[in-house]
Design a protein around this motif. Structure first.
Motif, PDB file in Angstrom:
ATOM      1  N   LEU A   1      46.038  59.324 -98.450  1.00  0.00           N
ATOM      2  CA  LEU A   1      44.825  60.035 -98.861  1.00  0.00           C
ATOM      3  C   LEU A   1      44.169  60.753 -97.684  1.00  0.00           C
ATOM      4  O   LEU A   1      43.711  61.896 -97.823  1.00  0.00           O
ATOM      5  N   ALA A   2      44.124  60.105 -96.548  1.00  0.00           N
ATOM      6  CA  ALA A   2      43.519  60.716 -95.365  1.00  0.00           C
ATOM      7  C   ALA A   2      44.311  61.947 -94.927  1.00  0.00           C
ATOM      8  O   ALA A   2      43.713  62.965 -94.548  1.00  0.00           O
ATOM      9  N   ALA A   3      45.626  61.853 -94.990  1.00  0.00           N
ATOM     10  CA  ALA A   3      46.458  62.994 -94.615  1.00  0.00           C
ATOM     11  C   ALA A   3      46.198  64.172 -95.546  1.00  0.00           C
ATOM     12  O   ALA A   3      46.063  65.322 -95.100  1.00  0.00           O
TER      13      ALA A   3
ATOM     14  N   HIS B   1      31.321  70.938 -88.674  1.00  0.00           N
ATOM     15  CA  HIS B   1      31.159  69.742 -87.839  1.00  0.00           C
ATOM     16  C   HIS B   1      30.839  68.492 -88.657  1.00  0.00           C
ATOM     17  O   HIS B   1      31.222  67.386 -88.260  1.00  0.00           O
ATOM     18  N   HIS B   2      30.180  68.656 -89.777  1.00  0.00           N
ATOM     19  CA  HIS B   2      29.912  67.494 -90.639  1.00  0.00           C
ATOM     20  C   HIS B   2      31.223  66.959 -91.216  1.00  0.00           C
ATOM     21  O   HIS B   2      31.436  65.738 -91.274  1.00  0.00           O
ATOM     22  N   GLU B   3      32.082  67.861 -91.621  1.00  0.00           N
ATOM     23  CA  GLU B   3      33.386  67.452 -92.153  1.00  0.00           C
ATOM     24  C   GLU B   3      34.236  66.815 -91.058  1.00  0.00           C
ATOM     25  O   GLU B   3      34.916  65.822 -91.278  1.00  0.00           O
ATOM     26  N   GLU B   4      34.174  67.353 -89.858  1.00  0.00           N
ATOM     27  CA  GLU B   4      34.938  66.788 -88.753  1.00  0.00           C
ATOM     28  C   GLU B   4      34.416  65.399 -88.375  1.00  0.00           C
ATOM     29  O   GLU B   4      35.197  64.519 -88.008  1.00  0.00           O
TER      30      GLU B   4
ATOM     31  N   MET C   1      36.745  58.483 -90.740  1.00  0.00           N
ATOM     32  CA  MET C   1      37.752  58.013 -91.698  1.00  0.00           C
ATOM     33  C   MET C   1      39.022  57.576 -90.970  1.00  0.00           C
ATOM     34  O   MET C   1      39.551  56.491 -91.219  1.00  0.00           O
ATOM     35  N   TRP C   2      39.533  58.419 -90.056  1.00  0.00           N
ATOM     36  CA  TRP C   2      40.760  58.073 -89.333  1.00  0.00           C
ATOM     37  C   TRP C   2      40.549  56.873 -88.410  1.00  0.00           C
ATOM     38  O   TRP C   2      41.431  56.016 -88.278  1.00  0.00           O
TER      39      TRP C   2
ATOM     40  N   TRP D   1      39.557  64.457 -84.165  1.00  0.00           N
ATOM     41  CA  TRP D   1      38.544  65.095 -85.011  1.00  0.00           C
ATOM     42  C   TRP D   1      37.134  64.933 -84.456  1.00  0.00           C
ATOM     43  O   TRP D   1      36.246  65.706 -84.793  1.00  0.00           O
ATOM     44  N   SER D   2      36.918  63.951 -83.592  1.00  0.00           N
ATOM     45  CA  SER D   2      35.599  63.835 -82.968  1.00  0.00           C
ATOM     46  C   SER D   2      35.365  64.969 -81.974  1.00  0.00           C
ATOM     47  O   SER D   2      34.228  65.354 -81.726  1.00  0.00           O
TER      48      SER D   2
END
Length: 133
Positions: free
Chosen positions: A43-45, A63-66, A72-73, A99-100
């Protein structure tokens, strides 16, 4: 702090084989927890793939999505580590760190870390199939 990223495919497969062998002796609850964690990788992928497509289509980062992807990861890396899937957990941790701040790693590091979404999803699918046999 240096991060060891030289996780060869053969080494990962060997680790997963040992993990699956140990899991076969585990109880049904542990097997179900493992399946759920591996499905979360899938799902994360897919979630991340959609975001990457959005960036490619619009040229705009969110940036909110990132932040959401980074958390999540990272949470997934903790979950996999708790289940003994340390090598896959390390890949998820690197994905969360990426992603951070996507600019913190160079292309060579990411290549050696082998954290492509396609490979991680395929590996998780393969492991789910092995557990369900």
């Amino acid at each position: 702090m240096a991060v060891v990223t030289d996780i060869g495919l053969w080494e990962l497969i060997k680790h997963l084989g040992q993990w699956l062998s140990n899991l076969n002796r585990a109880g049904e609850k542990r097997k179900q927890e493992s399946i759920e964690a591996l499905r979360a990788v899938i799902l994360a992928a897919r979630d991340t793939t959609v975001y990457v497509r959005q960036i490619n289509d619009t040229g705009m980062q969110d940036h909110h999505e990132e932040t959401r992807l980074a958390l999540m990861w990272t949470q997934l890396s903790f979950r996999l580590s708790d289940l003994g899937l340390s090598k896959l957990a390390k890949r998820c941790d690197i994905k969360g760190r990426y992603w951070s701040n996507p600019n913190q790693f160079d292309a060579d590091f990411l290549n050696k870390a082998d954290i492509s979404l396609v490979k991680m999803e395929a590996l998780a699918r393969q492991m789910v199939a092995e557990i369900e046999r």
